[in-house]
Scaffold this active site. Sequence first.
Site, PDB file in Angstrom:
ATOM      1  N   LYS A 127     -36.412 -18.494  60.898  1.00 29.14           N
ATOM      2  CA  LYS A 127     -36.971 -19.699  61.522  1.00 29.14           C
ATOM      3  C   LYS A 127     -38.487 -19.551  61.569  1.00 29.14           C
ATOM      4  CE  LYS A 127     -36.788 -22.723  65.546  1.00 29.14           C
ATOM      5  NZ  LYS A 127     -38.209 -22.667  65.915  1.00 29.14           N
ATOM      6  N   SER A 133     -37.507 -16.718  65.104  1.00 24.58           N
ATOM      7  CA  SER A 133     -38.747 -17.338  65.569  1.00 24.58           C
ATOM      8  C   SER A 133     -39.752 -16.319  66.093  1.00 24.58           C
ATOM      9  CB  SER A 133     -38.425 -18.408  66.615  1.00 24.58           C
ATOM     10  OG  SER A 133     -39.541 -19.244  66.821  1.00 24.58           O
TER      11      SER A 133
END
Length: 458
Positions: free
Chosen positions: A397, A372
Site C-alpha cells: 500500500k 502503509s
Amino acid sequence: MVPLSYAPPLPPPQSRPNPSPSHKPKPQPCVLLFPAALRTAAAAAAISFSLLAGNAAAVAPVEQPPEICRGQDDGREVEVKAEAVTNEQLVEEAWEVVNEGFLPDAGSRPWSPELWMQRKQDILQGSIKSRSRAHDIITKMLASLGDPYTRFLSSSDFSKMSKYDMTGIGLNLREIPDDNGSLRLVVLGLILDGPAHSAGVRQGDELMSVNGIDVRGKSAFDVSSMLQGPKETFVTIKVKHGNCGPVESMKVQRQMAARTPIFYRLEKRDNENSSVGYIHIKEFNAVAKKDLVSALKRLQNSGASYFVLDLRDNLGGLVQAGIEIAKLFLNKGDTVIYTTGRDRQVQNTIVADSGPLVTTPVMVLVNNRTASASEIVASALHDNCKAVLVGERTFGKGLIQSVFELHDGSGIVVTVGKYVTPNHKDINGDGIEPDYRRLPDLNEARDYLMRCQSKKLN
C-alpha cells in the site's frame, strides 16, 4: 467542510451604512490567508493515515454549535449561528474535496477535472430530499472513482478518527513559513467540540508556546508530542488568534490519550551469546515515536546487541509517525521516502535530519499484513542498509489518505498522494520482498548489511 472563521458576516449590501466621519465601518479582523492549493485542506481537519476498513453506514445529521468570532477592535466574542448546510451543499462539499486533492492515479477508472465536473452536474440536476439520501449519493460518488481507500464516513465513524489525533486535544497543526523563512505552527483544523475547540482555539490560530516553552521553529510532529499527555490532565498553550489578533493563554484538558503501541523485551537466542532487543509495534499513532525511543534506550542499557523490530500485522496508522520512527535508524541525509500528489504540500523528498539513535544491526519482521506506514519504515531501513527484512512479502500500500470533516459531522477519506521507496520502487499493489524467510543469526545479518553498504557506495 466546517469553516471556523473569525470574521462575522457583513450585512446585506442594501443595509450597509454609508461611511461618514461620524459613522465609520469597523475594520475587518485579520485572517490567515492560505495558498489556493491549501484552501480545501485548511477548512478541514486533515489527518494522513492508512485505512483498510470497509465502507461506513450513513446516519442522521448532527446539529453544529454556533461559531465564535472575534472582533479585532475590542477582542469581544460574538456568537454567530452557523448556517445550516443543505443536502445539495453537503454533496458539493464532498465533491470539492475530491476536486482539489484526489490523486487520479489511485483510481481504477479514468479521472479528469472535466469528467468530475460533469459528475457533479449530473448529481445536482434534481433536489436531494433527505440527509440519508445525500450520504448515499456521496458514498456512490466516491465509489465511482474506483479507489478502495477513498470513502464516506458516517458521523459516528468519523468520531473514531480521534484515535489518530496527534495532540490529544483535538487539533491539527500545519507548518507555515513566515516572511523570514522561519516556521510558524498554524491550526489547520479542529475536532468540533474537542478540548481545543471548546477552550477557544480556532482555525488559523498560531500556536506560540506549550507549557511555557516557545514552539516557534519546531516541527508540527514534535510539538504534537509535547501536547500529548495522560487523559484528563491539563496543558497550557498560548495562541495568537488569526494573523494579527490578540495573544491568549489557556489551559486545555486532555480528553484523548493515545495508547502505547510499543511492546518490548530482552531475549537470548539459541546458539548466541549476545542479547536481542525485541520490539513489537502494533500501529503508528501519536505516541509511537516517543515510546519507541524509550524502549530502545532501555534495551540498550540492558545490554541489547541488536534489535528485532516486529511489524507483522501492523496495517499502518499515522504516516508522519512512520516517517519519524524511520529517521531514528538512519544517517543524517538518508532518504526516508519520496512522496507525490496534486497538492504541492504532498510533493516532497523526506530525509533524516539527524544521526541515528541506534547503530547496531536491525532485523525487521514483516508479513502480508504489513502495510502503509509499516512499509515506509521497512523500506527506509532496508534501502539504506540499516536492516534486513525477514518473513513474507508485504501488503503493498503505497498510497496516502487524508480525512476531511464535512459540515454535518460526517467525513470522507480521500487518497491525496503516493510514495516510492528510497530506491525509487513503487510498492503499491506489489509490496516489498523480504531478504530472508527465517530469522538469520547476527553474523549473517551483519555480513548482509556490510555487502549492502559496499554496493551502495559503489
